[in-house]
Every structure is written in C-alpha cells, then in structure tokens.
Design a protein around this motif. Sequence first.
Motif, mmCIF file in Angstrom:
data_model
loop_
_atom_site.group_PDB
_atom_site.id
_atom_site.type_symbol
_atom_site.label_atom_id
_atom_site.label_comp_id
_atom_site.label_asym_id
_atom_site.label_seq_id
_atom_site.Cartn_x
_atom_site.Cartn_y
_atom_site.Cartn_z
ATOM 1 N N SER A 125 0.865 -1.142 0.115
ATOM 2 C CA SER A 125 -0.008 0.066 -0.105
ATOM 3 C C SER A 125 0.671 1.111 0.120
ATOM 4 O O SER A 125 2.220 1.089 -0.116
ATOM 5 N N TRP A 126 0.326 2.530 -0.028
ATOM 6 C CA TRP A 126 1.128 3.674 0.079
ATOM 7 C C TRP A 126 0.561 4.604 1.016
ATOM 8 O O TRP A 126 -0.519 5.149 0.411
ATOM 9 N N HIS A 127 0.802 4.868 1.898
ATOM 10 C CA HIS A 127 0.456 5.995 2.988
ATOM 11 C C HIS A 127 1.478 7.045 2.560
ATOM 12 O O HIS A 127 2.424 7.763 2.931
ATOM 13 N N MET A 128 0.640 7.871 1.396
ATOM 14 C CA MET A 128 1.582 8.489 0.574
ATOM 15 C C MET A 128 1.467 10.098 1.179
ATOM 16 O O MET A 128 0.501 10.668 1.691
ATOM 17 N N SER A 129 2.822 10.702 1.146
ATOM 18 C CA SER A 129 2.794 12.251 1.607
ATOM 19 C C SER A 129 1.895 13.005 0.583
ATOM 20 O O SER A 129 2.011 12.610 -0.541
ATOM 21 N N ASN A 130 1.108 14.044 0.992
ATOM 22 C CA ASN A 130 0.673 14.733 0.136
ATOM 23 C C ASN A 130 1.368 15.578 -0.656
ATOM 24 O O ASN A 130 2.437 16.289 -0.391
ATOM 25 N N PRO A 131 1.485 15.486 -2.150
ATOM 26 C CA PRO A 131 2.534 16.159 -2.866
ATOM 27 C C PRO A 131 2.263 17.700 -2.970
ATOM 28 O O PRO A 131 3.231 18.301 -3.425
ATOM 29 N N ILE A 132 1.174 18.297 -2.524
ATOM 30 C CA ILE A 132 1.149 19.505 -2.502
ATOM 31 C C ILE A 132 2.127 20.294 -1.549
ATOM 32 O O ILE A 132 2.684 21.369 -1.953
ATOM 33 N N ASN A 133 2.423 19.602 -0.547
ATOM 34 C CA ASN A 133 3.263 20.064 0.440
ATOM 35 C C ASN A 133 4.125 19.141 1.036
ATOM 36 O O ASN A 133 4.730 19.614 2.286
ATOM 37 N N ASP A 134 4.333 18.039 0.681
ATOM 38 C CA ASP A 134 5.055 16.911 1.450
ATOM 39 C C ASP A 134 4.415 16.686 2.882
ATOM 40 O O ASP A 134 5.354 15.878 3.715
ATOM 41 N N GLY A 135 3.221 16.972 3.023
ATOM 42 C CA GLY A 135 2.899 16.923 4.229
ATOM 43 C C GLY A 135 1.949 15.395 4.490
ATOM 44 O O GLY A 135 2.395 14.381 3.982
ATOM 45 N N SER A 136 1.279 15.223 5.876
ATOM 46 C CA SER A 136 1.009 14.094 5.981
ATOM 47 C C SER A 136 -0.128 13.427 5.322
ATOM 48 O O SER A 136 -0.820 14.103 4.434
ATOM 49 N N GLU A 141 -4.481 16.062 10.102
ATOM 50 C CA GLU A 141 -3.116 16.691 10.213
ATOM 51 C C GLU A 141 -2.615 17.485 9.196
ATOM 52 O O GLU A 141 -1.783 18.291 9.190
ATOM 53 N N ASN A 142 -3.143 17.258 7.974
ATOM 54 C CA ASN A 142 -2.840 18.039 6.673
ATOM 55 C C ASN A 142 -3.825 18.170 5.765
ATOM 56 O O ASN A 142 -4.012 17.576 4.385
ATOM 57 N N PRO A 143 -4.975 19.044 6.020
ATOM 58 C CA PRO A 143 -6.218 19.215 5.143
ATOM 59 C C PRO A 143 -5.705 20.154 3.992
ATOM 60 O O PRO A 143 -6.323 21.123 3.886
ATOM 61 N N GLN A 144 -5.260 19.506 3.027
ATOM 62 C CA GLN A 144 -4.855 19.948 1.711
ATOM 63 C C GLN A 144 -5.245 19.403 0.580
ATOM 64 O O GLN A 144 -5.093 18.106 0.486
ATOM 65 N N ASP A 193 -13.021 5.386 0.330
ATOM 66 C CA ASP A 193 -14.455 5.911 0.480
ATOM 67 C C ASP A 193 -14.666 6.359 1.919
ATOM 68 O O ASP A 193 -15.698 6.897 2.352
ATOM 69 N N GLY A 194 -13.377 6.348 2.735
ATOM 70 C CA GLY A 194 -13.380 7.046 4.029
ATOM 71 C C GLY A 194 -12.991 8.241 3.843
ATOM 72 O O GLY A 194 -12.170 8.629 2.783
ATOM 73 N N ASP A 195 -12.979 9.243 4.628
ATOM 74 C CA ASP A 195 -12.475 10.555 4.634
ATOM 75 C C ASP A 195 -11.208 11.077 5.534
ATOM 76 O O ASP A 195 -10.939 12.047 5.628
ATOM 77 N N TRP A 196 -10.580 9.750 5.696
ATOM 78 C CA TRP A 196 -9.361 10.101 6.637
ATOM 79 C C TRP A 196 -7.994 10.249 6.171
ATOM 80 O O TRP A 196 -6.961 10.672 6.677
ATOM 81 N N PHE A 197 -7.798 10.077 4.589
ATOM 82 C CA PHE A 197 -6.907 10.361 4.037
ATOM 83 C C PHE A 197 -7.132 11.269 2.772
ATOM 84 O O PHE A 197 -8.430 11.746 2.612
ATOM 85 N N TRP A 198 -6.264 12.166 2.407
ATOM 86 C CA TRP A 198 -6.168 13.224 1.664
ATOM 87 C C TRP A 198 -6.863 12.970 0.165
ATOM 88 O O TRP A 198 -7.343 13.694 -0.517
ATOM 89 N N GLU A 208 -12.620 12.669 -10.310
ATOM 90 C CA GLU A 208 -10.990 12.823 -10.242
ATOM 91 C C GLU A 208 -10.488 12.021 -9.801
ATOM 92 O O GLU A 208 -9.187 11.555 -10.096
ATOM 93 N N PHE A 209 -11.021 11.057 -8.796
ATOM 94 C CA PHE A 209 -10.226 9.695 -8.187
ATOM 95 C C PHE A 209 -10.040 8.810 -9.431
ATOM 96 O O PHE A 209 -9.002 8.138 -9.393
#
Length: 377
Positions: A125-136, A141-144, A193-198, A208-209
């Motif tokens: 799997s990939w708990h990927m950093s947000n590419p917008i800002n390298d955030g969580s 923690e990182n609502p981007q 389908d959950g809201d906990w990941f960006w 878009e998905f």
Amino acid sequence: MIKQIVTWFALLIMQTVNLVAAKTILPIDSMATIETVALYNNLIKIQSQRAVILGQQDALRYGRSWQGEKDRSDIKDVAGSHPALLGLDFQVLTHLDSNYRKTETDKLVNAVKDMYQRGGIITFSWHMSNPINDGSYEWKENPQIAVLEMLPGGSANRKYQHYLQLMRDFLRRCTGSKGEAIPIIFRPFHEFDGDWFWWGRGHVSASEFIQLWRYTVDYLKNDLDVHQLLYAFSPDCRFQSEEAYLEQYPGDDYVDILGMDNYWDFRPDGANDPIAAMKKLGIVSTIALEKNKLAALTEVGLEQITDSTWFTNVLHPILKKWPLAYCMLWRNAHDIPTHYYVPTTEHPAAHDFGVFCKSKDMILLNDLPLIYKPTKR
C-alpha cells in the motif's frame, strides 16, 4: 443472500472452466513479466479451489515484542509457519529525512527480496505524503486538497511524477537471484471511500479519483516501464451495494484485484456485525467473478483480539463463504502495546488462531505452492 450465492456459484463454475480452457490469463498489463503473469494465474487457481492465502502487514519485520529478528514472525511463533503474503508500504520513499529514508528504504528492499526468496507474496500500500506540500497522508493533520492538482496540468503533477519515479527506482532494486523483477501487488489510494486520507471521500470527486487511478497505472506502465505490478482496488467497508462499490471503479482495464478493507464490522468495543461483513465480502467476490478478476480481503482484523475464538467462529466462516485469493491481517506494532491483530503465544486467542491457521483451506507460507511458476494447461 440466496440469489447472490446462486449467482456466485454459476460465476465460479464459469471462472474455473475459463481457467482450464485458457492457456494463460493476462493481467491488465499486457507486458507484465513472466513471474507476474504466473503469480496472477496461480492466484486465480487458488481462488477457484476455494482456498485462501493468509497474510499480515509487516509480519517478518517486527512483532509485539521484537523487531529485526531473522526468520521470525508472530504468526510463525503461534502457527509454525510464516504468513504466505507480506504487506509492506511505500511511505518511507518520500520521508523528508534523507538519512532515515535511505536506511529504511534499504531495509524495505531487503524485506521484499527475503520474502520472494522464501517463495512468498508481497503486497504494497502507500500512505503517501501529500504532494502539494509533502505533508501527512492523514487529512486531519494536513487538510490540503491535492488530487485535481496531481493530474496533468495541475500544480502538483510534476511532484507526483517524482513520487512515482521514486517508486520505479525502488522497484528496480527489487530483483530475484536471476535478476528478474519481483512481482508486487500494488494497492494505491486504499480506503478511498473514507475521509481520513487526503485522497478520500469529500476531498476528491469520483471522476477525479478515477482519472488519478488511470493516470497512475498508465504512467507506471507506459512512461516508467514498470511491468511487475498487479493492481488492487480496495475501498473501506462503507458500501452496501454493487453500485456503491463501483462508484469510483476505474474500469476493468485498470484493476486486477477487487478487495475491501474492513475493521468497522469487527470493532473491539463489541459493536460487531459479521453478517454485514459477510454480505459486503459477497458483493466484492461476486463482482470479481463477473469480471474474471481476483477477490481479496485486503485488510482486516480485530484489534487486541478481544474475542478468544474470533478466528474460528467469526473470520473463518466469512472467508469460507466466498471465493477469495487472500486475506491480510493488519500489523502487530512493537511500539504500541494495544495495536495488534495476531495473538502471541501467551494470548488467550493463541490456540484458536493455531486451529484457524491449520484449517485445510487456509494457506500459510509452508503450504504455498510455487506461486511464480507458470501454470500448466
């Protein structure tokens, strides 16, 4: 439920007939490596035989009271064999600390090579950093908002390409003794389908998905020349129908495995609903058979295993109900005492888990056939 079972039975017969008649069933990547095609076909064969491969996240890397020991897993301690499938994660590839990133990436490569040498299966799997800002990867923690900007023309497209290039570079290091690319089941954007990941619901539209999923697969295959992957589609368990499950489905040309992550129906607070879990897994399995795909319970578990007979009385009957290729239990953390999903030898559920693992339809590493050997027709 009866109608669903009848439909499933007819589809299973069709899939078995197709498996026997066909020389080779190809995954979505028409240029997939020999070993990847063999893995795909052998998983289909196991699924058609109504057996289930057992896996666990990070199983051979650490357990409840240890980490980094050779040839150890909590499953082996209890059941006498390692799991046949090892879950790992690409999260470290974008860690901002370069020294940590290098050290942990080296360990991850070794974990892949070790499991492959043992004849086991690897899924990422990939708990990927947000590419917008390298955030969580966690939204709280990182609502981007990110997904739209990751697509071609978006401000984060080049950054996302860089992420995938890092993944390509990692995979190039994952080779067997003859230099062959080690096959990996890749499960991008899980629990969408959950809201906990960006990348989750509320932070991206269905359209878009789907665009992002297709772009990811196409970029890996066509631009980066990566051909050792099987692609697994795995929402969380919030759907109640085939229509809901397929709402963000990117299409048959972009998915090899249909799965589901499910913890909500197995909560340690006692608010369990195994009947709901069985129904949802039936939806997944039925769709997979209709599409001639693999089905899997891609993540599952009862945290802390508060029911000492949960494996034989709850999980096993659900796994027996539907054709599945594999089931993956979540990890046993070495640094969080309450975060574990497999019993250790002294746990009240240890005996029950041992019985579960020895069931004739459960496959651990000791019983896994030569999964990378081309099937004979």
